[in-house]
Scaffold this motif. Sequence first.
Motif, PDB file in Angstrom:
ATOM      1  N   GLN A   1       0.831  -1.200   0.000  1.00  0.00           N
ATOM      2  CA  GLN A   1       0.000   0.000   0.000  1.00  0.00           C
ATOM      3  C   GLN A   1       0.863   1.246   0.000  1.00  0.00           C
ATOM      4  OE1 GLN A   1      -1.793   0.750   4.064  1.00  0.00           O
ATOM      5  NE2 GLN A   1      -1.590  -1.474   4.180  1.00  0.00           N
ATOM      6  N   HIS A   2       0.202   2.395  -0.240  1.00  0.00           N
ATOM      7  CA  HIS A   2       0.901   3.674  -0.319  1.00  0.00           C
ATOM      8  C   HIS A   2       2.098   3.599  -1.264  1.00  0.00           C
ATOM      9  CE1 HIS A   2      -1.667   5.369   2.661  1.00  0.00           C
ATOM     10  NE2 HIS A   2      -1.401   4.377   3.495  1.00  0.00           N
TER      11      HIS A   2
ATOM     12  N   GLN B   1      -5.627   0.096  -9.868  1.00  0.00           N
ATOM     13  CA  GLN B   1      -5.515  -0.011  -8.401  1.00  0.00           C
ATOM     14  C   GLN B   1      -4.326  -0.920  -8.094  1.00  0.00           C
ATOM     15  OE1 GLN B   1      -7.209   1.775  -6.371  1.00  0.00           O
ATOM     16  NE2 GLN B   1      -8.891   2.497  -7.653  1.00  0.00           N
ATOM     17  N   PRO B   2      -3.154  -0.329  -7.925  1.00  0.00           N
ATOM     18  CA  PRO B   2      -1.941  -1.146  -7.838  1.00  0.00           C
ATOM     19  C   PRO B   2      -1.935  -2.098  -6.641  1.00  0.00           C
ATOM     20  CG  PRO B   2      -1.461   1.144  -7.270  1.00  0.00           C
ATOM     21  CD  PRO B   2      -2.856   1.114  -7.812  1.00  0.00           C
TER      22      PRO B   2
ATOM     23  N   PRO C   1       8.909   2.766  -4.424  1.00  0.00           N
ATOM     24  CA  PRO C   1       8.808   2.379  -3.013  1.00  0.00           C
ATOM     25  C   PRO C   1       7.359   2.382  -2.536  1.00  0.00           C
ATOM     26  CG  PRO C   1      10.361   4.195  -3.320  1.00  0.00           C
ATOM     27  CD  PRO C   1       9.637   4.023  -4.612  1.00  0.00           C
ATOM     28  N   ALA C   2       7.081   1.535  -1.540  1.00  0.00           N
ATOM     29  CA  ALA C   2       5.755   1.471  -0.940  1.00  0.00           C
ATOM     30  C   ALA C   2       5.918   1.433   0.581  1.00  0.00           C
ATOM     31  CB  ALA C   2       5.025   0.226  -1.428  1.00  0.00           C
TER      32      ALA C   2
ATOM     33  N   PHE D   1       5.949   0.240   4.498  1.00  0.00           N
ATOM     34  CA  PHE D   1       6.633  -0.865   5.203  1.00  0.00           C
ATOM     35  C   PHE D   1       7.935  -1.278   4.507  1.00  0.00           C
ATOM     36  CE2 PHE D   1       1.964  -1.941   5.149  1.00  0.00           C
ATOM     37  CZ  PHE D   1       1.647  -1.244   6.297  1.00  0.00           C
ATOM     38  N   ASP D   2       8.632  -0.301   3.897  1.00  0.00           N
ATOM     39  CA  ASP D   2       9.911  -0.604   3.246  1.00  0.00           C
ATOM     40  C   ASP D   2       9.792  -1.614   2.122  1.00  0.00           C
ATOM     41  OD1 ASP D   2      11.624   1.099   4.380  1.00  0.00           O
ATOM     42  OD2 ASP D   2      12.085  -0.194   6.109  1.00  0.00           O
ATOM     43  N   ARG D   3       8.634  -1.676   1.495  1.00  0.00           N
ATOM     44  CA  ARG D   3       8.494  -2.613   0.386  1.00  0.00           C
ATOM     45  C   ARG D   3       8.627  -1.852  -0.924  1.00  0.00           C
ATOM     46  NH1 ARG D   3       3.816  -5.355   3.663  1.00  0.00           N
ATOM     47  NH2 ARG D   3       5.088  -6.849   4.781  1.00  0.00           N
ATOM     48  N   GLU D   4       8.694  -2.630  -1.999  1.00  0.00           N
ATOM     49  CA  GLU D   4       8.680  -2.029  -3.325  1.00  0.00           C
ATOM     50  C   GLU D   4       7.516  -2.618  -4.101  1.00  0.00           C
ATOM     51  OE1 GLU D   4      12.597  -2.845  -4.957  1.00  0.00           O
ATOM     52  OE2 GLU D   4      12.837  -0.690  -5.213  1.00  0.00           O
ATOM     53  N   GLY D   5       7.001  -1.864  -5.022  1.00  0.00           N
ATOM     54  CA  GLY D   5       5.906  -2.383  -5.828  1.00  0.00           C
ATOM     55  C   GLY D   5       5.890  -1.698  -7.181  1.00  0.00           C
TER      56      GLY D   5
END
Lengths: 125, 487, 454
Positions: free
Chosen positions: B464-465, C102-103, C301-302, C304-308
Amino acid sequence: MATFWFQKTHEYIAEVDGEYRVGISEFAAQELGDITFVELPDVGATIAQGERFGTVESVKAVSDVYAPVDFQVTAVNEALADEPEKVNADPQGDGWFIKAKLSDPSQLDALMSEADYDAMDKEAG
Amino acid sequence: MAKLIFEKSRAGSKRYDVADFTGLEPESPFVPEDIRRTGPLPLPEVAEVDVVRHYTALSRNNFGVDVGFYPLGSCTMKYNPKVNEEIASLPEWAQLHPEQPVETTQGALLLMHELQYMLAEISGMRAVSLQPAAGAHGELTGMLMFRAYFNDVGEARKVMIVPDSSHGTNPASATIAGFKVVHLESDERGMVTVKALKALCEKHGEGNIGGIMMTNPNTLGVFEQEVKEVAEYLHSIGALLYYDGANLNASLGYVRPGDMGFDQVHFNLHKTFSTPHGGGGPGSGPVGVCEKLKPFLPYPIVERTDSGFGFHRPEKSIGRMKLYFGNFLVLVKALVYLRALGREGLKRVAENAVLNANYIQERLKDAYDIPYYQRCMHEFVLSAARQKKLGVRALDIAKKLLNDGFHAPTIYFPLIVPEAMMIEPTETESRETLDAFCDAMLRYAREIEEDPEKFKELPNLRIQHLDEVAAARNPVVRWVPEQSKRE
Amino acid sequence: MPYIPNTDADRSEMLELLGLKRTEDIFDVIPGHVRLDGDLKLPEGMPESELVEYFDYLGAANHVFPARRILAGGGVYAHFIPPVVKELAHRSEMYSSYTPYQPEVSQGMLQAIFEYQSFVCLLTGMDASNASSYDGATALMDAVLMAHNITRKSRILLPRFLNPQFRGVIEANNLGMQLELMTLPVDSKGVLERDALSKELTTDDVAALVLQIPNYLGFYEEGIRELVKLAHDAGALVIMSMYPFVVGVTCTPGELGADIVVAEGQPLGLPPSYGGPNLGCLATKMKHIRQLPGRIVGKTPAAFDREGFVMTLQAREQHIRREKAASNICTNQALAALQATIYLSVIGKDGFHKIARKCEENAHYAAEQLAAVEGLHPAYPVRAFFNEFAVVFDDPARLVPVRQTLLARDWLAGVPLEDSFRELAGGMLLAFTELQTREIIDEFVRDLKEALNG
């Protein structure tokens, strides 16, 4: 010390240390949101009053920018290529778009002063 | 983020056998030296089982109609019948080569001929070309045909009118076909009126008006009450009317664009006729036209001749819009669907699509603002303006729906409604599903009033975000192999 | 009624909420004078069992050639498709989804498109690819429009041996664009006339030189690197249209200096499908990414330190820019792009290069064998070609009956050339893929000889 003139479509022209700079107003920068890209003309280009000389993109919007007066481009703000966020941070300072040589400075008289622009009903425009 | 397929590559882990591949050196002796490849491209080497797991994992991380409710306004996300897929994948269709002589493809031509007829009948048009690859491609075809028509009658009409509620593709298509686009304001009911239209035409000069592009029902889901009068007026000044078929699902078997006075339409087979959207395509956007535009259709058109079916080039054809005959396999699926439903089935589609939309609207009308509240057709637009005052935007509500296992409606469109949420349930959803969606939306309205900040938490969404600003400022749009990174 | 789950009881309760009695009352807002009077003239619906039977009946009126006996290309080719490709590309979570707006719930498709873009960049030698266009022809049209927008110049130089359908699409669209399309002539040997090109380039109004690798007749234009340099020196961009597998044996168009590259991607795992759906590949250099039409997926970047992945640079597109958009493209061919991505992953590095070499080898073997056949000759003095070449019957009138005879022996032999290139009367374009063996080619040559002598 800089003197500012504005036009209704939210571009400004500023006289700073004997140079003219063109950019978009603080109001416009805020309305656009996070700016992601600025497209600028080539140095040397001659732009007529009211003509489109660039575009500003944010994630969900894109706006053309129009020349407030006739001018020739003498420099473009190269820093905006890598850091378009400068336009958000300081649109009427570091976030200027181009430097210009005016062919007819008297055209400035027809523009709005800073006070007039602040008083303008922007939402309606 | 899952690893990319490139990052799963392990040298030597995948051998691919080609029949009769003996004694060939990797470097070609047939290519001029100055353009010859000297080392292999850095393509991945992944064992088949790992490729399967990779793409299976990706699919499990994707929401489709087969996963859950998908009320995406203006997109008609109806169920994709499996029999369509099954039939279209048969070798009799999928393995046909487009350069085969027509004597060997009579089944395909018959199929296309039947689809041409059925689409013409459904829309009240005289002829159909199946060539355009998508709705926007159909629009472009239509605009080029308008241009060709005006050239033919020696008129330089340059202005195309587009209502302010229109799809973004409409003005873009008209511009690329060389028209200047002017926007027409809707009235307080969200409708086009002859009065406003006439004033606009007079302002730009009636002789300059090429026509109008409209959907009906329009993007607010509202049926245009003055459509016939609009057509009569525009025809009286020599202009043409284009019908954007995005919303055709609402009126199948009840109203036809041709009877409303439109000169040309496009169909979105991937909306109205149940072919999959495929994550963004392939779609198919056939166009139908009235008699006077028939000679300008793109070729080829299928015609019945004495010796069977053949391809035909209309005399003043604008030419070719894409390779060969259109997105053929999509045409197969659409015809399977039309054959399954038949005459009565299509009417049931429209009835249930409209009933479902009105049902949701009625259930949500007190909890949310509905700026153009009235009987809607297949979709309606609500506004989260009331919720925005509490700090929750349409975007936040959309994300909450995702969090709860629904797909979001279309948001921030049409542009004339602030905080717009455009909801189109389609006829393939049950009342139970609609109720679950409405219950969620009603609960949200309460939760937003109670605690807007807490409402924005999305505990079920792993990703998200996503930072769209960073994505646009510094685009990373491909994987780069290690060797090029070092260079 | 198929696909409609609500019962009469559901409907009457729903109608009650709306204050209506009968379902058709829901349409009473439609003015009477536009409503359809009576019923559509369409057949009754069919149950699935009958549907399957009906379409079997229609399908039986088609003839399906065995893939390795299809020796015709012209843009659509019969390559082998490993079954795993169809199996994976048909997962309905993917095909029943819409464009990934809607990613959060579309990471699967977004990642697949990102991988597709990466593959296209590898094959084309470009930095940025869109998420796909309709087909190779419309991709070329988009590239032409792009070059016009970048250079603000209006002349487009097209090679004589450009795929005639590609040319047709550009011409039809040009009704609106009003660009000046010039065709570069070839000499009697089929070579692009260098002098003519130089002359065209002396004016400074050329937006782009278009080249096809290999060209429609299957061979490489002579001195591609020099042609590119001439164009660049004149301030024009170079657009290259490529056969995806050609880069298994040649440099990438990027390495050859192209600015924009397009391809018809059907050979990458899509069945011939009677010519559609296809896959339009369109890629360019990073500096032109904002002029690239169609959707683009980017990594970002997304929380919680994630990538998407997200769709990015959307400000270029029609839904934001409306009449100022660089293109009206709305959809792409995502499912076809997914199929190509899976296909390239499955054949991998080993398969890609082997297939390319085998296509080329087969065509060259066939050309050698045909050289010994009396009654036909190469269209032009043999020069470097990939997997296609043109032959001309000494007696042009023989083309139709010979193809007919071969048809009866289950060969789809060649694409006739005369309709597109008048000087090639009695000519046909033969295509080979990795599917043929020497045995098959020998059989074809034998059958062709017999047909010629028969």
